[in-house]
Design a protein around this motif. Sequence first.
Motif, PDB file in Angstrom:
ATOM      1  N   ILE A  80     -18.936 -24.559 -25.910  1.00  0.00           N
ATOM      2  CA  ILE A  80     -18.560 -23.783 -27.205  1.00  0.00           C
ATOM      3  C   ILE A  80     -19.186 -24.475 -28.306  1.00  0.00           C
ATOM      4  O   ILE A  80     -19.876 -24.077 -29.255  1.00  0.00           O
ATOM      5  CB  ILE A  80     -17.026 -23.895 -27.464  1.00  0.00           C
ATOM      6  CG1 ILE A  80     -16.422 -23.039 -26.270  1.00  0.00           C
ATOM      7  CG2 ILE A  80     -16.683 -23.536 -28.660  1.00  0.00           C
ATOM      8  CD1 ILE A  80     -14.949 -22.771 -26.322  1.00  0.00           C
ATOM      9  N   PRO A  84     -21.932 -21.755 -29.633  1.00  0.00           N
ATOM     10  CA  PRO A  84     -21.040 -20.942 -30.064  1.00  0.00           C
ATOM     11  C   PRO A  84     -21.169 -19.585 -30.027  1.00  0.00           C
ATOM     12  O   PRO A  84     -20.424 -18.606 -29.511  1.00  0.00           O
ATOM     13  CB  PRO A  84     -20.607 -21.537 -31.408  1.00  0.00           C
ATOM     14  CG  PRO A  84     -21.959 -22.264 -31.800  1.00  0.00           C
ATOM     15  CD  PRO A  84     -22.453 -22.598 -30.709  1.00  0.00           C
ATOM     16  N   ALA A  85     -22.578 -19.228 -30.310  1.00  0.00           N
ATOM     17  CA  ALA A  85     -22.840 -17.755 -30.414  1.00  0.00           C
ATOM     18  C   ALA A  85     -22.926 -17.041 -28.789  1.00  0.00           C
ATOM     19  O   ALA A  85     -22.332 -15.926 -28.786  1.00  0.00           O
ATOM     20  CB  ALA A  85     -24.395 -17.671 -30.658  1.00  0.00           C
ATOM     21  N   THR A  87     -20.938 -18.153 -26.486  1.00  0.00           N
ATOM     22  CA  THR A  87     -19.526 -18.109 -26.144  1.00  0.00           C
ATOM     23  C   THR A  87     -18.993 -16.607 -26.637  1.00  0.00           C
ATOM     24  O   THR A  87     -18.236 -16.125 -26.065  1.00  0.00           O
ATOM     25  CB  THR A  87     -18.884 -19.464 -26.606  1.00  0.00           C
ATOM     26  OG1 THR A  87     -19.639 -20.548 -26.214  1.00  0.00           O
ATOM     27  CG2 THR A  87     -17.517 -19.328 -26.377  1.00  0.00           C
ATOM     28  N   LEU A  88     -19.206 -16.531 -28.047  1.00  0.00           N
ATOM     29  CA  LEU A  88     -18.677 -15.015 -28.460  1.00  0.00           C
ATOM     30  C   LEU A  88     -19.240 -14.124 -27.925  1.00  0.00           C
ATOM     31  O   LEU A  88     -18.733 -13.131 -27.513  1.00  0.00           O
ATOM     32  CB  LEU A  88     -19.079 -15.254 -29.949  1.00  0.00           C
ATOM     33  CG  LEU A  88     -18.368 -16.415 -30.909  1.00  0.00           C
ATOM     34  CD1 LEU A  88     -18.966 -16.287 -32.315  1.00  0.00           C
ATOM     35  CD2 LEU A  88     -16.951 -16.059 -30.876  1.00  0.00           C
ATOM     36  N   GLU A  89     -20.612 -14.152 -27.573  1.00  0.00           N
ATOM     37  CA  GLU A  89     -21.073 -12.844 -26.763  1.00  0.00           C
ATOM     38  C   GLU A  89     -20.428 -12.695 -25.470  1.00  0.00           C
ATOM     39  O   GLU A  89     -20.415 -11.533 -24.918  1.00  0.00           O
ATOM     40  CB  GLU A  89     -22.721 -13.104 -26.624  1.00  0.00           C
ATOM     41  CG  GLU A  89     -23.286 -13.194 -27.983  1.00  0.00           C
ATOM     42  CD  GLU A  89     -24.751 -13.576 -27.905  1.00  0.00           C
ATOM     43  OE1 GLU A  89     -25.174 -13.740 -26.368  1.00  0.00           O
ATOM     44  OE2 GLU A  89     -25.697 -13.578 -28.726  1.00  0.00           O
ATOM     45  N   LEU A  91     -17.602 -12.912 -24.693  1.00  0.00           N
ATOM     46  CA  LEU A  91     -16.170 -12.329 -24.606  1.00  0.00           C
ATOM     47  C   LEU A  91     -16.325 -10.963 -24.726  1.00  0.00           C
ATOM     48  O   LEU A  91     -15.285 -10.265 -24.441  1.00  0.00           O
ATOM     49  CB  LEU A  91     -15.515 -12.757 -26.302  1.00  0.00           C
ATOM     50  CG  LEU A  91     -15.114 -14.351 -26.239  1.00  0.00           C
ATOM     51  CD1 LEU A  91     -14.507 -14.442 -27.758  1.00  0.00           C
ATOM     52  CD2 LEU A  91     -14.170 -14.614 -25.089  1.00  0.00           C
ATOM     53  N   ALA A 141      -9.001 -10.875 -28.840  1.00  0.00           N
ATOM     54  CA  ALA A 141     -10.350 -10.871 -29.048  1.00  0.00           C
ATOM     55  C   ALA A 141     -11.113 -10.229 -27.905  1.00  0.00           C
ATOM     56  O   ALA A 141     -12.172  -9.580 -28.155  1.00  0.00           O
ATOM     57  CB  ALA A 141     -10.937 -12.552 -29.209  1.00  0.00           C
ATOM     58  N   ALA A 145     -13.134  -6.907 -28.510  1.00  0.00           N
ATOM     59  CA  ALA A 145     -14.669  -6.813 -28.416  1.00  0.00           C
ATOM     60  C   ALA A 145     -15.056  -5.848 -27.445  1.00  0.00           C
ATOM     61  O   ALA A 145     -16.177  -4.949 -27.626  1.00  0.00           O
ATOM     62  CB  ALA A 145     -15.126  -8.300 -27.897  1.00  0.00           C
TER      63      ALA A 145
END
Length: 370
Positions: A80, A84-85, A87-89, A91, A141, A145
């Motif tokens: 993370i 971080p990017a 990690t968000l992708e 999700l 989340a 998403a």
Amino acid sequence: MTPPDDGAEERPRSARSVDDERRVRGFLERWDPIYFAFVMATGIVAIASRLLAFHRIAWGLFGLNVVAYLVVGGLTLAKIGRSPAATLEDLAEYDRGVGSFTAIAGTCVLGSQFVAFEVSTAIATGLLVVGGVLWFVLIYAVFAALTIRDTDEPIDRGIDGTWFLAVVATQSVATLTGLLAPVHSSIQEPLLLAALGLYSIGGTFYLLLITLVFYRLTLFPFDPREASPPYWINTGAVAITTLAGAILLENADGWSFLTDVWGFLAGFTFFFWAAGTWWIPLLVVLGVWRHTIGEMALPHTVAGYDPRYWGMVFPLGMYTASTFRFATATDIGVLDPVPELFIHVALLAWVVVGIGLVRRAFVWASRFAR
């Protein structure tokens, strides 16, 4: 005599450092929090072992699980922090998004160990807070998403047993909340209310998802490669729902409303236990089909090991523990032989998949050392 060229020696060192840094970065970018499934599986097999009086094995697995949680959690936090990017992708991906729910379940199963082994209710409470926050953040989340993503997968490629991790995560929070409710007597009723609410939400998730998963299994082409270990979570989801229900039944004296609905709760919990029991023979048949007709490598081999096999070990341990607690809570003595049998199956499965993990770890280590 020509003095040594310090710069020439320094360049290879710098190159090695850069190469090592790239390897670490690449490893973290590819790191999948699905390894929290190892924590889930090890934790519940440890609890089941303690319930069935395999005390040395239980304590050994407990200690191992604490270390595993710190390692897996540390690597996940490192990912993370570094990516971080990415990690968000993750999700918004079907597999990795719902796979992130293992972080919730792993946290709460470890917390349940601290209660079951009577080690520390303070640590268990802290893990409940972490698990509860993770549940609130990740559940909304991930589903948000997946709802607003630009492209969707057809049902035969987009859904499998991994989706039942939404049930497992929810019921893991319910279970730990129910275990801690008697400890925090001043807020016992609110905690039991939360546990009952989560139990109901988890049951709702299961009833919604089982329709889609059964539809996918029976009405779309299905080959041995697709008969993957996450389908065992079909059983794990209802087994942990049974465990959450059994713990609520045991807490009936702590909240009058639970006494009022005791019969309904017992019947509904039995419904989930029966559903989990029904799945087991079918999943065994699919597993045999996968490894014989499909010639897929077994999980104790380097080629066959996959972290998702812990999603097969977890339901076996959970079915053992939940049947034991449900039989105790309802005085259904005829169920007593079931956990006495399944604890051996769960321990064997843990050892087989653990051998695969160790072998794969040696391969990873040798590659990283080059």
